[in-house]
Design an enzyme around this catalytic site. Structure first.
Site, PDB file in Angstrom:
ATOM      1  N   LYS A 291      37.739  49.819  48.380  1.00  0.00           N
ATOM      2  CA  LYS A 291      38.987  49.397  47.726  1.00  0.00           C
ATOM      3  C   LYS A 291      38.708  48.899  46.303  1.00  0.00           C
ATOM      4  O   LYS A 291      37.685  48.248  46.063  1.00  0.00           O
ATOM      5  CB  LYS A 291      39.608  48.298  48.614  1.00  0.00           C
ATOM      6  CG  LYS A 291      40.564  47.343  47.944  1.00  0.00           C
ATOM      7  CD  LYS A 291      41.010  46.240  48.879  1.00  0.00           C
ATOM      8  CE  LYS A 291      40.640  44.891  48.268  1.00  0.00           C
ATOM      9  NZ  LYS A 291      41.713  43.945  48.109  1.00  0.00           N
TER      10      LYS A 291
ATOM     11  N   LYS B  86      34.002  38.795  53.152  1.00  0.00           N
ATOM     12  CA  LYS B  86      33.706  37.771  52.131  1.00  0.00           C
ATOM     13  C   LYS B  86      32.531  36.901  52.540  1.00  0.00           C
ATOM     14  O   LYS B  86      31.789  36.426  51.683  1.00  0.00           O
ATOM     15  CB  LYS B  86      34.959  36.945  51.809  1.00  0.00           C
ATOM     16  CG  LYS B  86      36.019  37.790  51.101  1.00  0.00           C
ATOM     17  CD  LYS B  86      36.915  37.047  50.146  1.00  0.00           C
ATOM     18  CE  LYS B  86      37.735  38.060  49.349  1.00  0.00           C
ATOM     19  NZ  LYS B  86      38.794  37.498  48.550  1.00  0.00           N
TER      20      LYS B  86
ATOM     21  N   LYS C 116      39.560  43.112  42.241  1.00  0.00           N
ATOM     22  CA  LYS C 116      39.413  42.291  41.029  1.00  0.00           C
ATOM     23  C   LYS C 116      38.001  41.772  40.858  1.00  0.00           C
ATOM     24  O   LYS C 116      37.519  41.600  39.767  1.00  0.00           O
ATOM     25  CB  LYS C 116      40.240  41.004  41.172  1.00  0.00           C
ATOM     26  CG  LYS C 116      41.686  41.081  40.955  1.00  0.00           C
ATOM     27  CD  LYS C 116      42.185  39.626  40.841  1.00  0.00           C
ATOM     28  CE  LYS C 116      43.486  39.422  41.542  1.00  0.00           C
ATOM     29  NZ  LYS C 116      43.358  38.842  42.865  1.00  0.00           N
TER      30      LYS C 116
HETATM   31  P1  ATP Z   1      39.764  39.587  45.215  1.00  0.00           P
HETATM   32  O1  ATP Z   1      38.924  40.716  44.704  1.00  0.00           O
HETATM   33  O2  ATP Z   1      39.691  38.334  44.403  1.00  0.00           O
HETATM   34  O3  ATP Z   1      39.631  39.347  46.696  1.00  0.00           O
HETATM   35  P2  ATP Z   1      41.996  41.372  45.285  1.00  0.00           P
HETATM   36  O4  ATP Z   1      41.869  42.300  44.119  1.00  0.00           O
HETATM   37  O5  ATP Z   1      41.671  41.906  46.624  1.00  0.00           O
HETATM   38  O6  ATP Z   1      41.247  40.030  44.995  1.00  0.00           O
HETATM   39  P3  ATP Z   1      44.335  39.802  46.020  1.00  0.00           P
HETATM   40  O7  ATP Z   1      44.746  38.674  45.160  1.00  0.00           O
HETATM   41  O8  ATP Z   1      43.602  39.466  47.253  1.00  0.00           O
HETATM   42  O9  ATP Z   1      43.488  40.858  45.206  1.00  0.00           O
HETATM   43  O10 ATP Z   1      45.594  40.712  46.363  1.00  0.00           O
HETATM   44  C1  ATP Z   1      46.858  40.664  45.771  1.00  0.00           C
HETATM   45  C2  ATP Z   1      47.704  41.792  46.277  1.00  0.00           C
HETATM   46  O11 ATP Z   1      47.188  43.050  45.822  1.00  0.00           O
HETATM   47  C3  ATP Z   1      47.742  41.900  47.810  1.00  0.00           C
HETATM   48  O12 ATP Z   1      49.048  42.240  48.219  1.00  0.00           O
HETATM   49  C4  ATP Z   1      46.791  43.012  48.117  1.00  0.00           C
HETATM   50  O13 ATP Z   1      47.101  43.675  49.334  1.00  0.00           O
HETATM   51  C5  ATP Z   1      47.014  43.929  46.933  1.00  0.00           C
HETATM   52  N1  ATP Z   1      45.830  44.748  46.652  1.00  0.00           N
HETATM   53  C6  ATP Z   1      44.592  44.300  46.349  1.00  0.00           C
HETATM   54  N2  ATP Z   1      43.763  45.321  46.102  1.00  0.00           N
HETATM   55  C7  ATP Z   1      44.484  46.459  46.286  1.00  0.00           C
HETATM   56  C8  ATP Z   1      44.182  47.853  46.185  1.00  0.00           C
HETATM   57  N3  ATP Z   1      42.975  48.269  45.851  1.00  0.00           N
HETATM   58  N4  ATP Z   1      45.171  48.737  46.439  1.00  0.00           N
HETATM   59  C9  ATP Z   1      46.417  48.328  46.765  1.00  0.00           C
HETATM   60  N5  ATP Z   1      46.770  47.029  46.874  1.00  0.00           N
HETATM   61  C10 ATP Z   1      45.816  46.098  46.635  1.00  0.00           C
END
Ligand code: ATP
Ligand code: LTN
Length: 335
Positions: free
Chosen positions: A199, A117, A202
């Site tokens: 990965k 980040k 969002k």
């Molecule tokens: P951001 O992009 O804002 O960092 P993010 O999509 O990584 O957000 P988080 O809010 O950080 O999402 O994660 C919420 C939950 O979803 C966590 O338990 C995280 O491990 C899970 N998660 C996020 N992305 C994935 C993915 N691609 N596959 C499986 N689990 C995921």
């Protein structure tokens, strides 16, 4: 939440940084509802974590309400679980400080999410981004959670929470439960549809890389059709076929079919048929989530009732832990 002392405690959180992706859903949130009967579950929309990256305040407020409705639409029942908004419960910030004083600069510097980040936002490498995992440890330890259902990307943060809990306990005497990660066997890391080495996230700028769980069926099908795969045409799970393997793991989680039966189902068929089948299965699966989300968002008073009761219940539990932590470190009783 039922007051069953013998049930193990589950805690998890999700940031209100936008509509959840299929990764968030498969890796984490879809499990939350399923755990409610066997465990005492506590779930939070972690808005304090979200501001470690610059957020538009108007959007953050909207995304927080939406995230609350989304976890409910995905199966969290606020009558069975405690579901609340992190900033409503003061104990998270209080315990964060205590735990920060038992966390080393060196261990925080090794966190890969911080490195990623900071690289993504070089103009805003703020202290909150650096100490993010301490607040996450506070979230978990305040409730003495046994298990934390998360995607695999959160494993390192959870390891840090375990170390901080153990360090505090050995410095000041037993207080915190050392939590275990609860990571699904399939789908713990759903990959981007446009770059299967990355990965699904969002905050990806490319909307074709992610399936958002509120996407319309035709959008979902189109995104799967455009998913990046290899130049081969055999539907087979293999390390050198990351795009197809990612689609297979999604299809497997959604349909309950194992890899061998998926390979048989698409034997002799091309990627086109397979991608369409994945798209249709995901679109069908998410329809009830979309419908329930719309229903909940139309009743803001009910949402407010739920998150207010959730915050009260969360405070009742966590204030006891914080009071004990204050006493253990040597703060004078205030009352
Ligand atoms: P951001 O992009 O804002 O960092 P993010 O999509 O990584 O957000 P988080 O809010 O950080 O999402 O994660 C919420 C939950 O979803 C966590 O338990 C995280 O491990 C899970 N998660 C996020 N992305 C994935 C993915 N691609 N596959 C499986 N689990 C995921
Ligand atoms: N860091 C997590 C969100 C999060 C969390 C938690 C997850 C904050 N506090 C406590 C589990 C338990 C993430 O998904 N990025």
């Amino acid at each position: 939440m039922s007051e069953q002392e013998n049930k193990k405690i589950i805690f998890s959180g999700i940031q209100p940084t936008g509509t959840f992706t299929l990764g968030n859903y498969i890796g984490a949130v879809s499990h939350w509802g399923k755990l409610q009967d066997e465990y005492n579950c506590i779930y939070s929309i972690v808005d304090m974590h979200a501001i470690t990256v610059r957020q538009d305040p108007v959007k953050l407020r909207q995304h927080t309400l939406e995230a609350y409705a989304l976890i409910m639409a995905c199966g969290v029942d606020p009558k069975k679980s405690i579901a609340f908004i992190q900033s409503h419960v003061r104990t998270h910030a209080e315990l964060n400080w205590i735990l920060a004083c038992s966390t080393q600069f060196g261990e925080l510097s090794r966190m890969t999410q911080f490195k990623d980040k900071s690289a993504k936002h070089p103009d805003d490498i703020n202290a909150g981004l650096f100490t993010y995992p301490v607040l996450m440890a506070a979230d978990i330890l305040a409730y003495k959670a046994d298990l934390v259902p998360v995607g695999v990307d959160q494993k390192q943060h959870l390891e840090l929470a375990r170390n901080v809990a153990q360090r505090f306990n050995s410095k000041y005497g037993e207080l915190f439960t050392v939590p275990d990660a609860y990571i699904p066997k399939v789908g713990a890391k759903v990959m981007s549809l446009q770059d299967p080495e990355k990965k699904m996230s969002k905050s990806d700028e490319n909307p074709n890389a992610c399936i958002y769980i509120l996407d319309e069926p035709d959008v979902i099908i189109r995104k799967f059709k455009r998913a990046v795969t290899d130049s081969d045409s055999v539907v087979r799970y293999a390390e050198d076929k990351p795009g197809i393997s990612n689609l297979m793991s999604i299809y497997s989680v959604i349909t309950g079919k194992d890899y061998a039966s998926i390979e048989r189902e698409f034997d002799g068929k091309g990627y086109g048929d397979f991608k369409l089948a994945v798209g249709e299965a995901v679109a069908d699966h998410l329809k009830p989530v979309r419908d329930e989300f719309a229903r909940l968002m139309a009743d803001k008073a009910y949402l407010k009732e739920c998150y207010t009761a959730g915050a009260q219940a969360a405070l009742n539990i966590s204030r006891k832990t914080v009071a004990k932590a204050y006493r253990k470190v040597g703060f004078v009783d205030s009352m």
